[in-house]
Design a protein around this motif. Sequence first.
Motif, PDB file in Angstrom:
ATOM      1  N   ARG A  93       0.857  -1.183   0.000  1.00 29.73           N
ATOM      2  CA  ARG A  93       0.000   0.000   0.000  1.00 29.73           C
ATOM      3  C   ARG A  93       0.893   1.233   0.000  1.00 29.73           C
ATOM      4  O   ARG A  93       1.653   1.457   0.947  1.00 29.73           O
ATOM      5  CB  ARG A  93      -0.909   0.031   1.224  1.00 29.73           C
ATOM      6  CG  ARG A  93      -1.934   1.148   1.198  1.00 29.73           C
ATOM      7  CD  ARG A  93      -2.553   1.322   2.562  1.00 29.73           C
ATOM      8  NE  ARG A  93      -3.790   2.091   2.530  1.00 29.73           N
ATOM      9  CZ  ARG A  93      -4.299   2.723   3.587  1.00 29.73           C
ATOM     10  NH1 ARG A  93      -3.672   2.656   4.746  1.00 29.73           N
ATOM     11  NH2 ARG A  93      -5.427   3.394   3.494  1.00 29.73           N
TER      12      ARG A  93
ATOM     13  N   SER B  88       1.399   5.357  -0.015  1.00 32.48           N
ATOM     14  CA  SER B  88       0.750   6.567   0.478  1.00 32.48           C
ATOM     15  C   SER B  88       1.456   7.778  -0.101  1.00 32.48           C
ATOM     16  O   SER B  88       2.654   7.739  -0.378  1.00 32.48           O
ATOM     17  CB  SER B  88       0.814   6.637   2.000  1.00 32.48           C
ATOM     18  OG  SER B  88       0.164   5.544   2.599  1.00 32.48           O
TER      19      SER B  88
ATOM     20  N   ILE C  14      -7.709   9.522  -9.727  1.00 39.53           N
ATOM     21  CA  ILE C  14      -8.929   9.713  -8.951  1.00 39.53           C
ATOM     22  C   ILE C  14      -9.314  11.178  -9.019  1.00 39.53           C
ATOM     23  O   ILE C  14      -8.483  12.066  -8.831  1.00 39.53           O
ATOM     24  CB  ILE C  14      -8.750   9.225  -7.488  1.00 39.53           C
ATOM     25  CG1 ILE C  14     -10.076   9.315  -6.737  1.00 39.53           C
ATOM     26  CG2 ILE C  14      -7.647   9.991  -6.766  1.00 39.53           C
ATOM     27  CD1 ILE C  14     -10.071   8.534  -5.429  1.00 39.53           C
TER      28      ILE C  14
ATOM     29  N   GLY D  29     -14.118  11.503  -6.581  1.00 40.01           N
ATOM     30  CA  GLY D  29     -13.938  10.102  -6.237  1.00 40.01           C
ATOM     31  C   GLY D  29     -14.020   9.138  -7.401  1.00 40.01           C
ATOM     32  O   GLY D  29     -13.856   7.925  -7.207  1.00 40.01           O
TER      33      GLY D  29
ATOM     34  N   THR E 120     -12.705   7.000 -10.466  1.00 40.16           N
ATOM     35  CA  THR E 120     -11.380   6.408 -10.662  1.00 40.16           C
ATOM     36  C   THR E 120     -11.213   5.844 -12.066  1.00 40.16           C
ATOM     37  O   THR E 120     -12.189   5.456 -12.718  1.00 40.16           O
ATOM     38  CB  THR E 120     -11.129   5.282  -9.651  1.00 40.16           C
ATOM     39  OG1 THR E 120     -12.144   4.282  -9.792  1.00 40.16           O
ATOM     40  CG2 THR E 120     -11.143   5.815  -8.229  1.00 40.16           C
TER      41      THR E 120
ATOM     42  N   THR F 234      -6.042  -0.405  -6.416  1.00 45.23           N
ATOM     43  CA  THR F 234      -7.140   0.479  -6.042  1.00 45.23           C
ATOM     44  C   THR F 234      -6.587   1.811  -5.569  1.00 45.23           C
ATOM     45  O   THR F 234      -5.772   1.849  -4.633  1.00 45.23           O
ATOM     46  CB  THR F 234      -7.993  -0.138  -4.925  1.00 45.23           C
ATOM     47  OG1 THR F 234      -8.504  -1.405  -5.345  1.00 45.23           O
ATOM     48  CG2 THR F 234      -9.157   0.788  -4.575  1.00 45.23           C
TER      49      THR F 234
ATOM     50  N   SER G  59      -7.292   5.500  -3.876  1.00 42.64           N
ATOM     51  CA  SER G  59      -8.253   6.122  -2.972  1.00 42.64           C
ATOM     52  C   SER G  59      -7.621   7.370  -2.364  1.00 42.64           C
ATOM     53  O   SER G  59      -6.431   7.606  -2.514  1.00 42.64           O
ATOM     54  CB  SER G  59      -8.694   5.144  -1.877  1.00 42.64           C
ATOM     55  OG  SER G  59      -7.591   4.765  -1.084  1.00 42.64           O
ATOM     56  N   ARG G  60      -8.451   8.131  -1.691  1.00 49.35           N
ATOM     57  CA  ARG G  60      -7.965   9.367  -1.072  1.00 49.35           C
ATOM     58  C   ARG G  60      -8.684   9.604   0.246  1.00 49.35           C
ATOM     59  O   ARG G  60      -9.842   9.236   0.402  1.00 49.35           O
ATOM     60  CB  ARG G  60      -8.168  10.548  -2.015  1.00 49.35           C
ATOM     61  CG  ARG G  60      -9.618  10.863  -2.343  1.00 49.35           C
ATOM     62  CD  ARG G  60      -9.727  11.831  -3.535  1.00 49.35           C
ATOM     63  NE  ARG G  60      -9.099  13.109  -3.229  1.00 49.35           N
ATOM     64  CZ  ARG G  60      -8.764  13.987  -4.169  1.00 49.35           C
ATOM     65  NH1 ARG G  60      -8.981  13.722  -5.452  1.00 49.35           N
ATOM     66  NH2 ARG G  60      -8.208  15.129  -3.822  1.00 49.35           N
ATOM     67  N   ASP G  61      -7.971  10.232   1.169  1.00 48.47           N
ATOM     68  CA  ASP G  61      -8.554  10.655   2.438  1.00 48.47           C
ATOM     69  C   ASP G  61      -8.355  12.162   2.500  1.00 48.47           C
ATOM     70  O   ASP G  61      -7.253  12.645   2.794  1.00 48.47           O
ATOM     71  CB  ASP G  61      -7.858   9.950   3.609  1.00 48.47           C
ATOM     72  CG  ASP G  61      -8.497  10.260   4.947  1.00 48.47           C
ATOM     73  OD1 ASP G  61      -9.048  11.381   5.102  1.00 48.47           O
ATOM     74  OD2 ASP G  61      -8.446   9.422   5.843  1.00 48.47           O
TER      75      ASP G  61
ATOM     76  N   TYR H   5      -3.725   7.248  -1.732  1.00 50.55           N
ATOM     77  CA  TYR H   5      -3.276   5.879  -1.525  1.00 50.55           C
ATOM     78  C   TYR H   5      -3.320   5.088  -2.832  1.00 50.55           C
ATOM     79  O   TYR H   5      -4.083   5.390  -3.744  1.00 50.55           O
ATOM     80  CB  TYR H   5      -4.165   5.162  -0.513  1.00 50.55           C
ATOM     81  CG  TYR H   5      -4.219   5.803   0.843  1.00 50.55           C
ATOM     82  CD1 TYR H   5      -5.300   6.606   1.212  1.00 50.55           C
ATOM     83  CD2 TYR H   5      -3.190   5.611   1.764  1.00 50.55           C
ATOM     84  CE1 TYR H   5      -5.349   7.198   2.458  1.00 50.55           C
ATOM     85  CE2 TYR H   5      -3.230   6.197   3.016  1.00 50.55           C
ATOM     86  CZ  TYR H   5      -4.313   6.994   3.361  1.00 50.55           C
ATOM     87  OH  TYR H   5      -4.362   7.586   4.600  1.00 50.55           O
TER      88      TYR H   5
ATOM     89  N   GLN I 128      -3.483   0.948  -3.246  1.00 47.70           N
ATOM     90  CA  GLN I 128      -3.433  -0.426  -2.754  1.00 47.70           C
ATOM     91  C   GLN I 128      -3.119  -1.323  -3.942  1.00 47.70           C
ATOM     92  O   GLN I 128      -3.855  -1.325  -4.934  1.00 47.70           O
ATOM     93  CB  GLN I 128      -4.765  -0.820  -2.126  1.00 47.70           C
ATOM     94  CG  GLN I 128      -4.823  -2.261  -1.651  1.00 47.70           C
ATOM     95  CD  GLN I 128      -3.896  -2.541  -0.485  1.00 47.70           C
ATOM     96  OE1 GLN I 128      -3.820  -1.756   0.453  1.00 47.70           O
ATOM     97  NE2 GLN I 128      -3.165  -3.651  -0.540  1.00 47.70           N
TER      98      GLN I 128
END
Length: 115
Positions: free
Chosen positions: A19, A21, A51, A55, A57, A68, A70-72, A79, A81
């Motif tokens: 993963r 970051s 992304i 959101g 993708t 995969t 993703s974002r926070d 991220y 994965q």
Amino acid sequence: QAQLVESGGGLVQPGGSLRLSCAASLTFFSIYDMDWYRQAPGKQRELVAAISRGGSTNYEDSVKGRFTISRDNAKKTLYLQMNSLKPEDTAVYYCHLKIVTNHYWGQGTQVTVSS
């Protein structure tokens, strides 16, 4: 101005997972589309996953179903994965951000898939 710092790379056996970051230092992280690129030795840098700020993708064909993105937004972190890794996934992985006409890149993180 933006700064991007990737982490999470390393050596993994085929079939393994990592993963990645990307921590971003910039205002209003949530309003920007972001991407992961990779560059293998002797090859051009290529887009791996993207992304949107909403959101949505998109993935490069060879990683669909395995990676995969993703974002926070609260943590201002992107991220990636990566599952079922293959030797051909070996590369330096970079996160990328475009603000108007300016492109920002992290320093990259090395991913090596080998037995």
